[in-house]
Design a protein around this motif. Structure first.
Motif, PDB file in Angstrom:
ATOM      1  N   CYS A  48      36.498  43.599  38.324  1.00  0.00           N
ATOM      2  CA  CYS A  48      37.465  42.580  37.890  1.00  0.00           C
ATOM      3  C   CYS A  48      37.508  41.418  38.880  1.00  0.00           C
ATOM      4  N   LEU A  49      37.439  41.724  40.159  1.00  0.00           N
ATOM      5  CA  LEU A  49      37.479  40.672  41.174  1.00  0.00           C
ATOM      6  C   LEU A  49      36.216  39.816  41.135  1.00  0.00           C
ATOM      7  N   ARG A  50      35.073  40.439  40.828  1.00  0.00           N
ATOM      8  CA  ARG A  50      33.822  39.673  40.741  1.00  0.00           C
ATOM      9  C   ARG A  50      33.826  38.727  39.553  1.00  0.00           C
ATOM     10  N   VAL A  51      34.403  39.164  38.448  1.00  0.00           N
ATOM     11  CA  VAL A  51      34.340  38.393  37.212  1.00  0.00           C
ATOM     12  C   VAL A  51      35.469  37.379  37.091  1.00  0.00           C
ATOM     13  N   GLY A  52      36.668  37.771  37.444  1.00  0.00           N
ATOM     14  CA  GLY A  52      37.833  36.930  37.194  1.00  0.00           C
ATOM     15  C   GLY A  52      38.346  36.204  38.412  1.00  0.00           C
TER      16      GLY A  52
END
Length: 80
Positions: A48-52
Motif C-alpha cells: 500500500c505504501l509503494r502504490v499509494g
C-alpha cells in the motif's frame, strides 16, 4: 515502516503514509503473536505504501518535492 516504505520516494506524502499505517493498525496488532500473519500484514502495508500516498502535482504552486524533482531532471547530463 514509514521510512522503509515511502521515504525513498520524494513524491510521497508522509502524512498519507502514516494514515495508511494507522488504518491497518488493528490488523497489525492482531498479527503480533503469529510470525506468518505478521509477515503478511507487513507485506500488505508495504504494498500500500509503494502504490499509494502520492502528492498531487500542482501547476500554479508546485510543492517542494515537485520542484526538487524538476531540478534533478533538468540538470541531468544528456547523452549525445
Amino acid at each position: 515502516m514509514l521510512l522503509a516504505g515511502s521515504w525513498a520516494h520524494p513524491d510521497r506524502s508522509l502524512l498519507k503514509a502514516a494514515r495508511t499505517v494507522r488504518q491497518r493498525a488493528l490488523g497489525l496488532a492482531g498479527a503480533l503473536d503469529d510470525a506468518a500473519a505478521l509477515a503478511r500484514v507487513l507485506a500488505r502495508i508495504a504494498r500500500c505504501l509503494r502504490v499509494g500516498g502520492r502528492v498531487a502535482k500542482r501547476r500554479r504552486a508546485p510543492g517542494t518535492a515537485q520542484q526538487l524533482l524538476a531540478c534533478t531532471t533538468d540538470t541531468a547530463p544528456r547523452s549525445a
